[in-house]
Design an enzyme around this catalytic site. Structure first.
Site, PDB file in Angstrom:
ATOM      1  CB  THR A 186      20.460  52.342  97.174  1.00  0.00           C
ATOM      2  OG1 THR A 186      20.586  52.795  95.815  1.00  0.00           O
ATOM      3  CG2 THR A 186      19.848  50.954  97.169  1.00  0.00           C
ATOM      4  CE  LYS A 217      18.417  51.711  93.424  1.00  0.00           C
ATOM      5  NZ  LYS A 217      19.884  51.396  93.130  1.00  0.00           N
ATOM      6  CB  THR A 228      23.185  50.468  87.713  1.00  0.00           C
ATOM      7  OG1 THR A 228      22.866  49.616  88.795  1.00  0.00           O
ATOM      8  CG2 THR A 228      23.481  51.828  88.234  1.00  0.00           C
ATOM      9  CD  GLU A 316      26.093  56.948  94.082  1.00  0.00           C
ATOM     10  OE1 GLU A 316      25.516  56.023  94.673  1.00  0.00           O
ATOM     11  OE2 GLU A 316      27.235  56.860  93.607  1.00  0.00           O
ATOM     12  CG  ASN A 438      30.155  55.877  95.002  1.00  0.00           C
ATOM     13  OD1 ASN A 438      29.520  54.846  94.836  1.00  0.00           O
ATOM     14  ND2 ASN A 438      29.798  57.034  94.455  1.00  0.00           N
TER      15      ASN A 438
END
Length: 443
Positions: A186, A217, A228, A316, A438
């Site tokens: 993602t 992932k 997650t 991220e 985000n």
């Protein structure tokens, strides 16, 4: 991580010399499995893979761990149904033939329609490969709250199986396996996949080489229990389903449950482990407590730790992987509390982003962690530089610290000097890019 020189397993009992790490491995590396990623149409970009399929040659033993988030996604519910012992917080196990994963839409917070969509996707795979629907496990990743259009599954599954049927060489199959890791991405910037191999010569399986391959992932909404993520791990070792479950639980607790990027636990966390036994088809299953099972556990731990560290490194907006190591805690619980609190601290993470050896932020996080210790006994070092001794500042070279901050991996070591327990949590720095990614995620 090119090999065992950078062996990521922190357990001293891990048989390093008996394990071979392959950074090019994937779920297709183990005998008895195929894996591939294709573009099915869940995403608008035709060049972006968005459907991953992992298929066993025949029904195999399976185990899985799932999110503990009460807002769990529809595919979690369906995969739990297809495996026994799948209640929240439990490790499920049973029999499986395939795992299908779509990216782009999480199919979470989608009610009865979402459950129907997850069931329909499992049925499509079951019909295509000729197995009971209960042998198909499903997972989704992407935006929460949108209904999952199941129409892309039909052409995607067909294209995947046709491509798998055309592959003729081990190199082609390995490349297909790596494409599966690309299809589940993602906000990940790199695919995460690897394999670990070990010999059966000295553990009761002479002449046999066993393989554990996997992909994962995860880059955001990452917080231990579980981090997650979606992961699929395969092995050609002979292991029964209930023993797979215990091995997976240990591996997850050592790896994926020790990762944090932003302290958010997702709705779709899933980790699947499938065992074909194809490397030794006529051999007895590995039993807990035997040298063979311990070697298998070591290899599984190594693979999962390597994937977990890759997730933290790819957080991220991250520029640095951070290892938070707490030693000398009064209990395992205290060690975990202290390490997690420091790893989750935005102030600590932004200090690393700013190349600032601000150990006061580490001390402040320790103080609110809930761990029991005497502040006058605490020692802290950053990248091997002692910055705090017995709770007090130690003079150090800021220039040397800045130079060491150029390393891609930053190690923070804390000794509470309160006992003999320790814990490690992997995280990353917190940068402006995290906010940008985000803030624009649904744009």
């Amino acid at each position: 991580m090119a090999g065992l020189d950078n062996h990521p397993c922190e357990d001293a009992a891990c048989s390093r010399t008996s394990l071979s790490y392959d950074e090019q491995g994937s779920p297709a590396s183990a005998l008895g499995f195929s894996a591939i990623g294709v573009h099915a149409g869940f995403r608008s970009d035709p060049d972006r893979l968005d459907l991953a399929l992992v298929v066993a040659d025949e029904p195999v033993a399976a185990a899985a761990t799932f999110t503990t988030n009460v807002f769990c996604a529809a595919p979690i519910c369906i995969s739990r149904e297809h495996l026994s012992g799948g209640a929240p917080g439990q490790t499920a196990y049973g029999c499986a033939r395939a795992v299908v994963i779509n990216s782009g839409i999480a199919n979470a917070a989608t009610g009865d329609q979402g459950l129907s969509s997850a069931r329909r996707s499992a049925m499509m795979v079951a019909d295509a490969i000729g197995c009971p629907v209960q042998e198909v496990l499903v997972a989704s990743t992407g935006v929460i709250g949108k209904q999952l259009d199941t129409a892309p599954f039909a052409p995607g599954i067909s294209a995947a199986l046709e491509a798998l049927a055309r592959s003729e060489t081990p190199q082609e199959r390995e490349a297909q396996g790596r494409s599966a890791a690309q299809a589940i991405m993602t906000t990940d910037t790199v695919p995460k996949h690897a394999a670990v191999r070990f010999s059966g010569d000295d553990i009761g399986y002479p002449g046999v080489t066993f393989t554990i391959g996997g992909m994962a992932k995860g880059a955001g909404m990452i917080m231990p229990n579980m981090a997650t993520m979606i992961a699929v791990v395969t092995t050609d070792a002979p292991v029964r389903d209930q023993h797979l479950a215990s091995a997976l639980r240990q591996a997850v607790d050592k790896s994926f449950n020790r990762v944090t990027v932003d302290s958010d636990t997702s709705t779709n966390d899933s980790c699947f482990l499938l065992a074909s036994g194809a490397a030794a088809p006529d051999a007895q299953a590995m039993e807990p407590g035997t040298p063979a099972f311990m070697r298998f556990q070591d290899a599984l731990d190594l693979l999962c730790v390597s994937l977990a560290r890759a997730m933290a490194k790819d957080g991220e907006g991250a520029t640095r992987l951070i290892d938070v190591i707490v030693r000398g805690a009064a209990s395992a619980h205290d060690a975990d509390l202290a390490a997690r609190t420091v790893a989750n601290s935005p102030l600590v993470k932004t200090a690393v982003a700013g190349r600032d050896a601000n150990w006061g932020r580490i001390a402040a996080a320790l103080g609110r962690s809930g761990a029991t210790f005497d502040q006058e006994a605490v020692d802290i070092s950053i990248m091997g530089i002692e910055v705090c001794r017995s709770g007090m500042a130690v003079d150090f070279s800021e220039e040397e610290a800045l130079e060491r901050f150029e390393d891609e991996e930053i190690e923070i070591v804390i000794d509470l000097n309160a006992g003999s327990f320790e814990a490690t949590i992997w995280t990353c720095d917190l940068t402006h890019d995290y906010i940008s990614i985000n803030a624009d995620y649904r744009s």
